[in-house]
Design an enzyme around this catalytic site. Sequence first.
Site, PDB file in Angstrom:
ATOM      1  N   HIS A 207       0.852  -1.187   0.000  1.00  0.00           N
ATOM      2  CA  HIS A 207       0.000   0.000   0.000  1.00  0.00           C
ATOM      3  C   HIS A 207       0.891   1.241   0.000  1.00  0.00           C
ATOM      4  CE1 HIS A 207       0.085  -1.176   4.443  1.00  0.00           C
ATOM      5  NE2 HIS A 207       0.835  -0.089   4.389  1.00  0.00           N
ATOM      6  N   ASP A 221       4.298   7.644   1.527  1.00  0.00           N
ATOM      7  CA  ASP A 221       5.145   6.475   1.791  1.00  0.00           C
ATOM      8  C   ASP A 221       4.548   5.212   1.170  1.00  0.00           C
ATOM      9  OD1 ASP A 221       6.609   8.247   3.210  1.00  0.00           O
ATOM     10  OD2 ASP A 221       6.325   7.306   5.171  1.00  0.00           O
ATOM     11  N   ASP A 225       4.724  -5.835   1.409  1.00  0.00           N
ATOM     12  CA  ASP A 225       4.630  -6.940   2.363  1.00  0.00           C
ATOM     13  C   ASP A 225       5.858  -7.833   2.238  1.00  0.00           C
ATOM     14  OD1 ASP A 225       3.929  -8.954   4.074  1.00  0.00           O
ATOM     15  OD2 ASP A 225       1.989  -9.374   3.154  1.00  0.00           O
ATOM     16  N   GLU A 226       6.651  -7.884   3.297  1.00  0.00           N
ATOM     17  CA  GLU A 226       7.867  -8.690   3.280  1.00  0.00           C
ATOM     18  C   GLU A 226       7.561 -10.178   3.177  1.00  0.00           C
ATOM     19  OE1 GLU A 226      10.928  -9.811   2.503  1.00  0.00           O
ATOM     20  OE2 GLU A 226      11.421  -7.802   3.218  1.00  0.00           O
ATOM     21  N   GLU A 228       5.719 -11.605   1.063  1.00  0.00           N
ATOM     22  CA  GLU A 228       5.675 -12.026  -0.341  1.00  0.00           C
ATOM     23  C   GLU A 228       7.078 -12.395  -0.806  1.00  0.00           C
ATOM     24  OE1 GLU A 228       2.787 -12.352  -1.481  1.00  0.00           O
ATOM     25  OE2 GLU A 228       1.631 -11.045  -0.146  1.00  0.00           O
ATOM     26  N   HIS A 247       2.265   0.518  -9.640  1.00  0.00           N
ATOM     27  CA  HIS A 247       0.902   0.735  -9.144  1.00  0.00           C
ATOM     28  C   HIS A 247       0.919   1.578  -7.870  1.00  0.00           C
ATOM     29  CE1 HIS A 247      -3.300  -0.506  -8.106  1.00  0.00           C
ATOM     30  NE2 HIS A 247      -2.835  -0.318  -6.879  1.00  0.00           N
ATOM     31  N   GLU A 248       1.734   1.193  -6.901  1.00  0.00           N
ATOM     32  CA  GLU A 248       1.708   1.883  -5.610  1.00  0.00           C
ATOM     33  C   GLU A 248       2.145   3.339  -5.731  1.00  0.00           C
ATOM     34  OE1 GLU A 248       0.189   0.678  -3.201  1.00  0.00           O
ATOM     35  OE2 GLU A 248       0.044  -1.374  -3.972  1.00  0.00           O
ATOM     36  N   HIS A 251      -0.649   5.696  -6.393  1.00  0.00           N
ATOM     37  CA  HIS A 251      -1.349   6.194  -5.205  1.00  0.00           C
ATOM     38  C   HIS A 251      -0.558   7.304  -4.540  1.00  0.00           C
ATOM     39  CE1 HIS A 251      -4.352   3.143  -5.505  1.00  0.00           C
ATOM     40  NE2 HIS A 251      -3.568   2.131  -5.158  1.00  0.00           N
TER      41      HIS A 251
END
Length: 618
Positions: A207, A221, A225-226, A228, A247-248, A251
């Site tokens: 995110h 920021d 996810d670590e 993954e 993608h992130e 945002h």
Amino acid sequence: MSDEIDRADAAAGMAPTRQPIAPQKTTARGDKSEQVERTYEYLKQYGYFPNRSLARRYPNWRPAMAFEPPDPSVYDEHLQKAVELFQRANGLSPTGEIDQDTVEVMQRPRCGFPDNVVDDDVASFVAQGNRWPGPAVSYSHTNTTPDLSVAEVRAALRGAFNRWGAVTPLNFVENPAGGDMRIGFFSSNHGDGAANAFDGPGGTLAHCFFPPPNGGDVAGDCHFDEAETWSTNLPPTGIDLPTVALHELGHGLGLNHSADTSAVMFAFYGGPRRELTTDDIEGIRSIYGARFRWASLSGVVFDPVVAANADGRLEAFVRGTDGALWHIWQTAPNNGWSGWNSQGGVIEGAPTVTRNRDGRLEVFARGTDGALWHKWQVAPNGGWSDWSSLGGWIVNPVASVNADGRLEVFAQGADGALWHIWQTAAGGGWGGWASRGGQLTSKVSVGRNRDGRLEVFVRGTDGALWHQWQLSAGGGWGGWSSLGGGLVGPPVIGSNADGRLEVFVCGTDDALWHQWQNSPGGGWSGWASLGGGIDLPFVVSNADGRLEVFARGTDDALWHIWQLTPNGSWGTWQTLSGGLIGGPVVSRNADGRLEAFVTGTDRGLWHTWQSTPNGGWN
């Protein structure tokens, strides 16, 4: 309320790692089951029902449904409407049923950023509203993942930033000391709210938070996810980091999720997608506009001019909205820029600036009384004198420098003739005004021959190009002579590497026309067209002596054309994009790189520059 949320987040931080909550089976209207409740929990996690933790971290977020369902385990009309909104926001048929297609989508890995939809038609791209003030945005890496080398992580993020930067005016710079956007890999609840806790492999991948002021201390920021397995090779051996990063960052720049299933900003991961689509580009440009190749120096400016200080620092001068002279300068040669500073006065029209023999800049402008006023640096690269009048009644002054270093100013007088005034000694006092006769219908342009003789060019009342010149360096003048042609606007003069003057004009067909001396100080070639549809031409020499002409095109972008070799033939027109209503003016940095300045459509001062001397641009 804030304390209550803090306690909830703290409790979540002590809880076991969350597992994916997506429903596993289809469900029919009226059913009461665990699968229905899983659907509710899933929709709440991603923004469809009130969620205090989401509201805390995403202040502009609003749930798609204003109220909780009466019983989250019952598939009622309220929950059905939320499912329909989810389907519409994620490229599914909006049936409102928890059908097999919906279950399969909910089970896919996805972005942890909440969907931001309303009970209305869902657009493709959705711009959130906040933006970086830009155009410079810095970023830093808080940590990296053991799945990849540091170089691989940095390259993946750099590539993602480059793709967004290529279609916007934003410039991204890594700042190891701490950037505006901080990037890191984390597990479980990592300090930014219970709603943002990672859930292990699958489910939420990452995110990123909106630009400030949303998000508070984590604005911009990006967290991955670590749990993954991250990959950068193709085909990926895990989750493709370049795809998720692209993608992130969308945002982090201000975009919500897109309903276009082919877009990078679609919420769900479906394998590598490393290039922006039309939907993504239109979305980000709705916030920042298209990339100009430009950076803003801000301000609200009129009639910019640029000169180089004795130490090589460029300095720009403009007329402000208050009529005063304002300036801004490089803080070091080839480097960043100061803020705007006023030099006072009330001037009319464009200022003109040149450099004394000892390196001190001197600025001239028409005052409200019609006279020529000037002020100067009291020391090279230093502070400034007060304004002083040189009298006369003039318009469109242009300053030049004689071979012996004496400044000379040319302008159109009240009678339409060319008038001039000059220093009696280099850096010293001034004589009185003298007329050079003629009838001007344009601003004057001044060139200096290889032997030091000044030569002036103007548009005459017949629309042709007229010129006259000093008979000796720093000496007396001859009479007017016509070079023919049909001009629109003032001529501009360049000096070839071998000392031959070359004059450029916008012709009556809106093309760029030019002619040149056949030998230094000698006769003239006759007119030739360089084509294009342009106005406001400006000519400058590259570090290697090749002339380059800049002009505004019919699309209001900046276009340029250049000699292929010093003193040689010309290439074809190329665009530098942008949108300009004034300028261009171009100067050369201390290291030889050209830098172009224009007045943008926002009335600010914008600039772009060669990346290397004689090379490509920004």
